[in-house]
Write a protein that holds these residues in place. Structure first.
Motif, PDB file in Angstrom:
ATOM      1  N   ARG A  21       0.844  -1.193   0.000  1.00 38.04           N
ATOM      2  CA  ARG A  21       0.000   0.000   0.000  1.00 38.04           C
ATOM      3  C   ARG A  21       0.876   1.239   0.000  1.00 38.04           C
ATOM      4  O   ARG A  21       1.866   1.307   0.702  1.00 38.04           O
ATOM      5  N   ASP A  22       0.483   2.219  -0.839  1.00 38.71           N
ATOM      6  CA  ASP A  22       1.109   3.541  -0.771  1.00 38.71           C
ATOM      7  C   ASP A  22      -0.009   4.554  -0.532  1.00 38.71           C
ATOM      8  O   ASP A  22      -1.108   4.167  -0.160  1.00 38.71           O
ATOM      9  N   GLU A  23       0.244   5.818  -0.747  1.00 40.43           N
ATOM     10  CA  GLU A  23      -0.764   6.848  -0.452  1.00 40.43           C
ATOM     11  C   GLU A  23      -2.095   6.631  -1.160  1.00 40.43           C
ATOM     12  O   GLU A  23      -3.147   6.811  -0.570  1.00 40.43           O
ATOM     13  N   ASP A  24      -2.048   6.270  -2.437  1.00 37.99           N
ATOM     14  CA  ASP A  24      -3.259   6.207  -3.244  1.00 37.99           C
ATOM     15  C   ASP A  24      -3.686   4.804  -3.663  1.00 37.99           C
ATOM     16  O   ASP A  24      -4.820   4.614  -4.076  1.00 37.99           O
ATOM     17  N   TRP A  25      -2.795   3.838  -3.599  1.00 44.05           N
ATOM     18  CA  TRP A  25      -3.068   2.532  -4.192  1.00 44.05           C
ATOM     19  C   TRP A  25      -2.758   1.379  -3.251  1.00 44.05           C
ATOM     20  O   TRP A  25      -1.800   1.420  -2.486  1.00 44.05           O
ATOM     21  N   THR A  26      -3.542   0.317  -3.390  1.00 41.02           N
ATOM     22  CA  THR A  26      -3.214  -0.976  -2.823  1.00 41.02           C
ATOM     23  C   THR A  26      -2.963  -1.908  -4.008  1.00 41.02           C
ATOM     24  O   THR A  26      -3.801  -1.999  -4.906  1.00 41.02           O
ATOM     25  N   THR A  27      -1.817  -2.547  -4.029  1.00 44.77           N
ATOM     26  CA  THR A  27      -1.459  -3.472  -5.102  1.00 44.77           C
ATOM     27  C   THR A  27      -1.466  -4.886  -4.543  1.00 44.77           C
ATOM     28  O   THR A  27      -0.799  -5.165  -3.542  1.00 44.77           O
ATOM     29  N   LEU A  28      -2.241  -5.759  -5.172  1.00 42.62           N
ATOM     30  CA  LEU A  28      -2.371  -7.141  -4.746  1.00 42.62           C
ATOM     31  C   LEU A  28      -1.858  -8.044  -5.864  1.00 42.62           C
ATOM     32  O   LEU A  28      -2.301  -7.922  -7.012  1.00 42.62           O
ATOM     33  N   THR A  29      -0.915  -8.921  -5.547  1.00 48.46           N
ATOM     34  CA  THR A  29      -0.383  -9.873  -6.522  1.00 48.46           C
ATOM     35  C   THR A  29      -0.659 -11.278  -6.023  1.00 48.46           C
ATOM     36  O   THR A  29      -0.393 -11.585  -4.861  1.00 48.46           O
ATOM     37  N   VAL A  30      -1.224 -12.109  -6.899  1.00 42.19           N
ATOM     38  CA  VAL A  30      -1.525 -13.498  -6.540  1.00 42.19           C
ATOM     39  C   VAL A  30      -0.856 -14.436  -7.533  1.00 42.19           C
ATOM     40  O   VAL A  30      -0.681 -14.102  -8.702  1.00 42.19           O
ATOM     41  N   GLN A  31      -0.468 -15.603  -7.037  1.00 44.13           N
ATOM     42  CA  GLN A  31       0.074 -16.661  -7.892  1.00 44.13           C
ATOM     43  C   GLN A  31      -0.802 -17.889  -7.709  1.00 44.13           C
ATOM     44  O   GLN A  31      -1.022 -18.339  -6.582  1.00 44.13           O
ATOM     45  N   VAL A  32      -1.300 -18.408  -8.837  1.00 45.69           N
ATOM     46  CA  VAL A  32      -2.208 -19.563  -8.842  1.00 45.69           C
ATOM     47  C   VAL A  32      -1.497 -20.699  -9.570  1.00 45.69           C
ATOM     48  O   VAL A  32      -1.013 -20.517 -10.683  1.00 45.69           O
ATOM     49  N   PRO A  33      -1.418 -21.896  -8.966  1.00 43.93           N
ATOM     50  CA  PRO A  33      -0.702 -23.006  -9.593  1.00 43.93           C
ATOM     51  C   PRO A  33      -1.406 -23.544 -10.842  1.00 43.93           C
ATOM     52  O   PRO A  33      -2.598 -23.308 -11.050  1.00 43.93           O
ATOM     53  N   GLY A  34      -0.660 -24.285 -11.644  1.00 44.11           N
ATOM     54  CA  GLY A  34      -1.164 -24.861 -12.887  1.00 44.11           C
ATOM     55  C   GLY A  34      -2.381 -25.756 -12.702  1.00 44.11           C
ATOM     56  O   GLY A  34      -2.579 -26.354 -11.641  1.00 44.11           O
TER      57      GLY A  34
END
Length: 92
Positions: A21-34
């Protein structure tokens, strides 16, 4: 807290999630298996929007305060916040 991450080794492969999280944004990264699919809930505040990968399918949610997407295997990044002008977005 400005960021966090967690993951585990499933029978199909690595499942992980991280956010920052920064001032304006929340960044979410996900990894899903094959050979799997996952439902991703992205927290979205009032008057915020979500940017999502083109391959993420927006699906209905009954959980207030979240946008929900379905994705196949891979690594995906979602952003929620108040975007600058000219940035395409998905409304909550």
């Amino acid at each position: 807290m400005a960021s966090a991450s967690a993951g585990f080794e499933s029978v199909r492969g690595v499942v992980s999630r991280s956010w920052a999280r920064d001032e304006d944004w929340t960044t979410l990264t996900v990894q899903v298996p094959g050979n799997t699919r996952a439902v991703v809930r992205v927290p979205v505040g009032e008057d915020e929007s979500v940017t999502a990968p083109e391959c993420a399918d927006r699906v209905p949610t009954e959980v207030e305060g979240f946008a929900q997407f379905e994705v196949a295997a891979g690594r995906f990044t979602f952003r929620a916040g108040v975007p600058a002008r000219g940035v395409s977005r998905v409304r909550r």
